[in-house]
Structure formats: C-alpha cells, structure tokens
Design an enzyme around this catalytic site. Structure first.
Site, mmCIF file in Angstrom:
data_model
loop_
_atom_site.group_PDB
_atom_site.id
_atom_site.type_symbol
_atom_site.label_atom_id
_atom_site.label_comp_id
_atom_site.label_asym_id
_atom_site.label_seq_id
_atom_site.Cartn_x
_atom_site.Cartn_y
_atom_site.Cartn_z
ATOM 1 N N GLU A 168 -13.027 -10.399 -50.815
ATOM 2 C CA GLU A 168 -13.369 -10.064 -49.425
ATOM 3 C C GLU A 168 -12.126 -9.637 -48.662
ATOM 4 O O GLU A 168 -11.078 -10.300 -48.755
ATOM 5 C CB GLU A 168 -13.994 -11.300 -48.778
ATOM 6 C CG GLU A 168 -15.097 -11.010 -47.819
ATOM 7 C CD GLU A 168 -16.350 -10.455 -48.489
ATOM 8 O OE1 GLU A 168 -16.507 -9.207 -48.487
ATOM 9 O OE2 GLU A 168 -17.143 -11.237 -49.019
ATOM 10 N N HIS A 169 -12.268 -8.549 -47.921
ATOM 11 C CA HIS A 169 -11.153 -7.971 -47.162
ATOM 12 C C HIS A 169 -9.996 -7.579 -48.093
ATOM 13 O O HIS A 169 -8.834 -7.707 -47.742
ATOM 14 C CB HIS A 169 -10.675 -8.932 -46.051
ATOM 15 C CG HIS A 169 -11.679 -9.048 -44.946
ATOM 16 N ND1 HIS A 169 -11.765 -8.142 -43.922
ATOM 17 C CD2 HIS A 169 -12.680 -9.949 -44.744
ATOM 18 C CE1 HIS A 169 -12.769 -8.493 -43.110
ATOM 19 N NE2 HIS A 169 -13.337 -9.573 -43.598
ATOM 20 N N SER A 219 -37.833 5.303 -36.692
ATOM 21 C CA SER A 219 -37.594 4.123 -37.526
ATOM 22 C C SER A 219 -38.690 3.100 -37.304
ATOM 23 O O SER A 219 -38.958 2.702 -36.159
ATOM 24 C CB SER A 219 -36.243 3.485 -37.182
ATOM 25 O OG SER A 219 -36.176 2.208 -37.805
ATOM 26 N N GLY A 247 -24.935 -8.682 -42.410
ATOM 27 C CA GLY A 247 -23.752 -8.496 -43.255
ATOM 28 C C GLY A 247 -24.121 -8.108 -44.679
ATOM 29 O O GLY A 247 -23.318 -8.246 -45.598
ATOM 30 N N GLU A 271 -18.551 6.531 -41.454
ATOM 31 C CA GLU A 271 -18.446 5.231 -40.757
ATOM 32 C C GLU A 271 -17.096 5.134 -40.036
ATOM 33 O O GLU A 271 -17.012 4.710 -38.886
ATOM 34 C CB GLU A 271 -18.611 4.102 -41.782
ATOM 35 C CG GLU A 271 -18.443 2.733 -41.205
ATOM 36 C CD GLU A 271 -19.726 1.916 -41.126
ATOM 37 O OE1 GLU A 271 -20.668 2.183 -41.891
ATOM 38 O OE2 GLU A 271 -19.764 1.015 -40.286
ATOM 39 N N ASP A 288 -18.778 -1.306 -49.493
ATOM 40 C CA ASP A 288 -20.224 -1.356 -49.221
ATOM 41 C C ASP A 288 -20.922 -0.091 -49.711
ATOM 42 O O ASP A 288 -21.962 -0.142 -50.367
ATOM 43 C CB ASP A 288 -20.477 -1.520 -47.718
ATOM 44 C CG ASP A 288 -19.780 -2.743 -47.154
ATOM 45 O OD1 ASP A 288 -19.307 -3.574 -47.951
ATOM 46 O OD2 ASP A 288 -19.693 -2.848 -45.924
ATOM 47 N N TYR A 348 -12.242 -6.815 -37.079
ATOM 48 C CA TYR A 348 -12.099 -6.190 -38.398
ATOM 49 C C TYR A 348 -10.940 -5.185 -38.359
ATOM 50 O O TYR A 348 -10.052 -5.199 -39.214
ATOM 51 C CB TYR A 348 -13.404 -5.476 -38.772
ATOM 52 C CG TYR A 348 -13.388 -4.881 -40.153
ATOM 53 C CD1 TYR A 348 -13.881 -5.594 -41.243
ATOM 54 C CD2 TYR A 348 -12.857 -3.611 -40.391
ATOM 55 C CE1 TYR A 348 -13.856 -5.050 -42.514
ATOM 56 C CE2 TYR A 348 -12.829 -3.069 -41.662
ATOM 57 C CZ TYR A 348 -13.335 -3.778 -42.717
ATOM 58 O OH TYR A 348 -13.305 -3.246 -43.977
#
Ligand code: GLA
Length: 404
Positions: free
Chosen positions: A50-51, A84, A143, A179, A191, A241
């Site tokens: 993670e990270h 949507s 998440g 993104e 991701d 983040y």
C-alpha cells in the site's frame, strides 16, 4: 418495478440479468438511442503493498467479481449523453466532445469524460459522440476502486467501438493519466492496472518501477478473503494522498544528495537506515520508512503465498497495517477498530486497511469455519465501540474487463 429496484435485487455475479436490466435502462433513458453494446470492468482489492505504487515499489492487488457495467452506443453527432442507475435522481446528463476539459466537471461523468479527454491527448480523437448508461455494484467510496473501474471500462468500450489499437496496459495508463490530469488525484497505477489486467483466482504481483508483473494464484482452499466496509470516508483522502506523495518525493530529493536514486522503491530498509542522519524531519523519516518496508513486506508476502506459508502472509498483512497506521498515518479510528477486532478473532490469518486510506475497507484472510463468527464479533464490536454498522463482503477474485 423500477429499473433501480430491479438492479438492487441482482446478485453480484449474475451477468446475464445485469446485461438485460442495463439494456432496458438504456432504452428508457435514451428512447431514440441506437442498439447498445454492454461492457464490464472490475473493482479491485489490494492484498498488500500500500502506497508503494507511486514509489516505484511492488503491489499485490486482485480484480474483484464486482465492478462497473455500461450499455453504450455511438451517436451520429458529437453529443455525449450519460445516465447512471446509481444516481437516478441526476437524470440524463448532457455534454459533448468539445466539453471534455479538465477541472470543469463536478459529477461522476468527470471519469468517463476524463478518459475521452485522455484518449484525445494521445491523438485518439473520437469522430462522434456516445450514449452511455452505467451501473456499478462496488459500494461508493469504499476504497474498492469504483473510479478506476469506470475509467478502465470507458477505455475498454472506446477501444472496441472506435477500433483503437491499444493494449489493456495502455488502458490502465490512460485511466491513471485521466485521473491525475483531469480529476486532480495524483494516484499511482495500481488500481487501473488491477482492473485492466485482472485474472480469476489470481493476484497480480506488479513492479511499478517498470510495470513488469506476474500472476500469483490465490488458492485459499481453507480460507476466504473478507472485506469489511467501515462505511466512512473522511474528506482528507485526496488532499492527504497528494501530501504523502509529495513527502516521498522530498525524501528522494534528500537521499539524492548522497546517491543516485529515482524512487524509494529502489532501497532496502538497511540502505535507508544507513542514511538516517539525513532525516532531521521525523515525519519525512516515517513516510520513507513505510514506503521502503512496505515494498519489502510485499515481496516477502508473495514468496510466502507461493510457498503456501499462509500464516506468514497474514503476519505481513498485520505489519503492513501497523506501518500504515503509525508511520504513514493514513488510517483512522474506524478502520483501526475494525482491524484490532479482526486480530482478536480466532481463525483470522491477517487483517489490514486496504486502498488509499482515511476510511474505506479492511481486507482480512479468514478460515472458512470462522467467517460467521468474524462477521458477528467484528460487527458487534464496531457498533458497540463506535455506534456504526459495518458491511461484510466475501469476495471472489475475478477477471479483467469484458464485452458481455
Ligand atoms: C489509491 C491509489 C493507488 C494507490 C493506493 C494506495 O487507491 O489510487 O494508486 O496509491 O491508493 O496503495
């Protein structure tokens, strides 16, 4: 029954029903639209690492069998129409190809529009607009990468409908680019890569330094992967983040005075520790220590999993959580309570926060026979200690994007 209610009743894996319902919704939203094609792209859960993805380190995510679906068709003009099923109150949202401009959109359509923009940045211009009807079964803000799955989904249907020559890795990179530059979230590649490259029952051991990867089977005959949703998402998530990412870059700049270095993922903890004296800022030290040790843990965890040493894999997951909590400081009270309570339950091999942090989900490896007790104990403790309701998902590792 309305379309929305019909969708709420659909089981996660029932693709044929989802396809039918989505086609019906498409026709209700766009009665004058052309016959649509239906596509899917998955969400992801990260098992460990993670990270590390923006530090040139390793990650170990897998695609989920839940994700985002779209019924789409091309139009004769340059308009874009979006609907949507997850946000029915917003109705049909109108735009056009010229309006795909960074920083302008506030609603969910920023993700597909961002990908259309990112295609154009690569010289892949669309010669006509689209009618797009979306539905996803990833809980919002959990998440589990609902946004990456929407980006990969968009890339996937654009490639198919306009005949662009792109690999799935290109789709992941375009999703990340959109993104970063359209939505202002400076995320790494994990991701989108996990969504674009997912394989059933396999996790992806990805080296983000050069995008080399291998699949590692996650054959947990006696265990389940259980995701626990804290159902909180603290506002900090995007801003903090980006701050973490900046702090890692500062650590690299510090170390670069002494050695040739592009990213923290190039270092072992021993090498980092030998340069401890450079870090007069304790916070910067803790951030660098997490990035470096998490990368080492991820490599060890994959070795352990391949050799069938599941206990060790679980221990490394636990250490990952402690490091994210204490050194990287991206956890929060709700997640810490879920993880602490999970650690107390017999039959739990490991449990940790997963994803960007500041809320969202935990991931736990739980013995088959202990899953019921896990949900009961963790759920009750969460509501007793924090007066909150957790949600539990026993997940399957699914495939990457597809046309249905
Ligand atoms: C978010 C980002 C990923 C990754 C994780 C943390 O999910 O989108 O790129 O950095 O956080 O591991």
């Amino acid at each position: 029954m309305t379309i929305d209610n019909r969708m709420a009743q659909v089981a996660a894996g029932d693709m044929a029903t989802i396809k039918d319902n989505l086609m019906t919704a498409y026709k209700e939203a766009f009665p004058d639209g052309a016959e649509p094609q239906v596509y899917f792209a998955p969400g992801r859960v990260n098992l460990i690492g993670e990270h590390t993805d923006y530090n040139g380190g390793h990650v170990f995510p897998c695609a989920l069998s839940i994700g985002t679906y779209a019924a789409v068709s091309k139009r004769a003009d340059r308009r874009l129409r979006f609907y949507s099923l997850n946000f029915p109150k917003e109705g049909v949202l109108l735009s056009d190809l010229e309006e795909c401009v960074p920083g302008k959109d506030t609603k969910w359509i920023a993700y597909p529009k961002g990908v259309i923009w990112a295609f154009a940045q690569r010289g892949l211009e669309l010669d006509c607009g689209l009618d797009i009807c979306i539905w996803g079964n990833i809980p919002n803000g959990s998440g589990l990468s609902s946004s990456a799955s929407l980006e990969v989904l968009t890339g996937y249907f654009l490639r198919d409908l306009y005949g662009f020559e792109l690999t799935n890795i290109d789709l992941a990179l375009i999703g990340q680019y959109s993104e970063n530059h359209y939505n202002g979230m400076n995320c790494g590649i994990m991701d989108q890569f996990a969504s674009a490259m997912g394989k059933q029952d396999q996790a992806i051991f990805l080296d983000t330094a050069d995008l080399s990867y291998e699949y590692a089977p996650v054959s947990l005959a006696h265990h389940k992967i259980v995701i626990t949703n804290s159902k909180v998402k603290h506002k900090l998530v995007d801003s903090q983040y980006n701050v973490r990412r900046q702090q890692c870059e500062e650590a690299v700049a510090l170390l670069s005075g002494r050695m040739q270095l592009k990213a923290l993922g190039e270092l072992s903890f021993l090498q980092l520790e030998a340069n401890r004296d450079l870090f007069t800022d304790e916070i910067l030290w803790k951030r660098a220590k997490h990035a470096v040790t998490e990368n080492e843990r991820t490599i060890l965890a994959v070795e352990a999993l391949k050799a069938g040493r599941l206990e060790e894999f679980g221990q490394l997951m636990n250490q990952s959580h402690i490091s994210l909590r204490d050194d990287y400081e991206v956890s929060c009270e709700e997640i810490d309570v879920l993880v602490e309570e999970a650690w107390k339950v017999e039959g739990v091999l490991g449990s940790r926060i997963t994803g960007g942090g500041f809320g969202g989900c935990t991931v736990s490896i739980v013995e088959n026979g202990a899953v019921e007790n896990f949900q009961k104990s963790v759920g009750e403790a969460y509501s007793r200690r924090l007066q909150r309701e957790a949600e539990f998902y026993i997940v399957e590792i699914g495939n990457g994007p597809s046309k249905l």
